[in-house]
Scaffold this motif. Structure first.
Motif, PDB file in Angstrom:
ATOM      1  N   THR A 101       0.855  -1.177   0.000  1.00 41.99           N
ATOM      2  CA  THR A 101       0.000   0.000   0.000  1.00 41.99           C
ATOM      3  C   THR A 101       0.896   1.233   0.000  1.00 41.99           C
ATOM      4  O   THR A 101       2.121   1.130   0.025  1.00 41.99           O
ATOM      5  N   GLU A 102       0.285   2.389  -0.011  1.00 46.37           N
ATOM      6  CA  GLU A 102       1.047   3.600   0.253  1.00 46.37           C
ATOM      7  C   GLU A 102       1.486   3.576   1.729  1.00 46.37           C
ATOM      8  O   GLU A 102       0.910   2.854   2.542  1.00 46.37           O
ATOM      9  N   PRO A 103       2.489   4.350   2.110  1.00 45.00           N
ATOM     10  CA  PRO A 103       2.934   4.329   3.510  1.00 45.00           C
ATOM     11  C   PRO A 103       1.888   4.916   4.454  1.00 45.00           C
ATOM     12  O   PRO A 103       1.186   5.867   4.100  1.00 45.00           O
ATOM     13  N   GLY A 135      20.536  -4.984  12.114  1.00 47.74           N
ATOM     14  CA  GLY A 135      19.767  -6.220  12.137  1.00 47.74           C
ATOM     15  C   GLY A 135      19.611  -6.711  10.713  1.00 47.74           C
ATOM     16  O   GLY A 135      19.186  -5.960   9.828  1.00 47.74           O
ATOM     17  N   GLU A 136      19.955  -7.950  10.456  1.00 49.41           N
ATOM     18  CA  GLU A 136      19.961  -8.480   9.094  1.00 49.41           C
ATOM     19  C   GLU A 136      18.573  -8.448   8.466  1.00 49.41           C
ATOM     20  O   GLU A 136      17.590  -8.866   9.072  1.00 49.41           O
ATOM     21  N   GLY A 137      18.501  -7.924   7.251  1.00 52.93           N
ATOM     22  CA  GLY A 137      17.257  -7.902   6.502  1.00 52.93           C
ATOM     23  C   GLY A 137      16.307  -6.785   6.868  1.00 52.93           C
ATOM     24  O   GLY A 137      15.212  -6.696   6.309  1.00 52.93           O
ATOM     25  N   THR A 138      16.708  -5.899   7.792  1.00 53.81           N
ATOM     26  CA  THR A 138      15.857  -4.769   8.154  1.00 53.81           C
ATOM     27  C   THR A 138      15.832  -3.759   7.014  1.00 53.81           C
ATOM     28  O   THR A 138      16.664  -3.797   6.101  1.00 53.81           O
ATOM     29  N   ALA A 139      14.884  -2.835   7.095  1.00 56.09           N
ATOM     30  CA  ALA A 139      14.783  -1.817   6.047  1.00 56.09           C
ATOM     31  C   ALA A 139      16.061  -0.999   5.960  1.00 56.09           C
ATOM     32  O   ALA A 139      16.525  -0.652   4.868  1.00 56.09           O
ATOM     33  N   ILE A 201      12.037   5.829   6.698  1.00 59.43           N
ATOM     34  CA  ILE A 201      11.521   4.487   6.442  1.00 59.43           C
ATOM     35  C   ILE A 201      10.009   4.570   6.270  1.00 59.43           C
ATOM     36  O   ILE A 201       9.299   5.032   7.162  1.00 59.43           O
ATOM     37  N   GLU A 202       9.525   4.147   5.112  1.00 61.44           N
ATOM     38  CA  GLU A 202       8.092   4.211   4.803  1.00 61.44           C
ATOM     39  C   GLU A 202       7.440   2.877   5.155  1.00 61.44           C
ATOM     40  O   GLU A 202       7.621   1.876   4.457  1.00 61.44           O
TER      41      GLU A 202
END
Length: 251
Positions: A101-103, A135-139, A201-202
């Protein structure tokens, strides 16, 4: 609780959103701004919990929460029929498997450093010899992986682990979401959070690709939930600081 306006879903849309007759919601417990879990009774709360239950009520199906300790683990199983909707930051790598979706809120990604560190601002980070815990895989891991040219990224299994271990491993900086970093610096002592941010971060709602009706419904839902104040109320109720909620229709 302020409710958003009526939002109808036909049978096909419901089937896409809840093919197992229950809405399976992936919650990232690694983001305490969006979801909180009581350490004593295990009760879940937060804006994403409120939104999930509201969506389930609109669809007329029960909600089942799937708990994850990192956003990376949520996105990794997007196409494995584990969850139906998730609350994740928008990222092009994740968008290969997820329709967004949109943020519904913007959150600052920034850095925490040791008090003794000579790093003073955002521009100081991307230099040879600097090691950044994430943290691995975070935004913010995904963002920094694309944008840092000189600093080295050191990955930990979760955001919490990166905070708890980075200084003990000789790293002077960790990346993360501003509010948890500020809590960490205040509680632990000997750390400070840099001013400004390296990315906004959205955060959005997502569903697995191949479910266009589900994605369209979620997009309408987020727009209405922002317009009605439902999302803003959810953040206030869970005790979160003021956050920027982009207007409905904002990409």
């Amino acid at each position: 609780m302020k409710d958003s306006s009526n939002l109808d879903a036909d049978r096909q849309t419901i089937a896409e959103l809840a093919p197992a007759k229950v809405l399976r919601v992936a919650l990232n417990l690694g983001n305490p701004i969006l979801v909180q879990k009581d350490p004593v009774n295990g009760q879940l709360a937060g804006v994403t919990v409120d939104m999930s239950r509201d969506i389930g009520n609109r669809l007329g199906v029960p909600v089942e929460f799937k708990e994850f300790d990192s956003a990376g683990k949520v996105s990794q199983c997007a196409m494995q029929d584990v969850w139906d909707i998730a609350f994740l930051a928008i990222d092009p790598k994740r968008a290969v498997d997820i329709l967004y979706t949109e943020p519904y809120v913007h959150i600052e990604g920034t850095y925490v450093v040791t008090q003794a560190s000579t790093l003073r601002n955002q521009e100081d980070i991307d230099k040879p010899g600097v090691k950044v815990a994430v943290g691995e895989g975070t935004a913010y891991d995904l963002f920094l992986s694309r944008h840092l040219q000189h600093a080295e990224i050191v990955r930990f299994e979760t955001s919490e682990a990166s905070l708890q271990q980075f200084s003990g491993q000789g790293l002077e900086v960790a990346a993360g979401i501003r509010q948890p970093l500020e809590h960490f610096a205040r509680d632990e002592g000997g750390f400070r959070v840099l001013e400004g941010y390296f990315t906004l971060i959205e955060q959005a709602v997502g569903c697995p690709r191949g479910r266009p009706l589900a994605a369209a419904f979620l997009s309408r839902y987020v727009q209405q939930a922002k317009q009605s104040g439902f999302i803003a109320d959810g953040f206030r109720r869970s005790g979160q600081p003021p956050l920027f909620i982009p207007p409905a229709g904002a990409a």
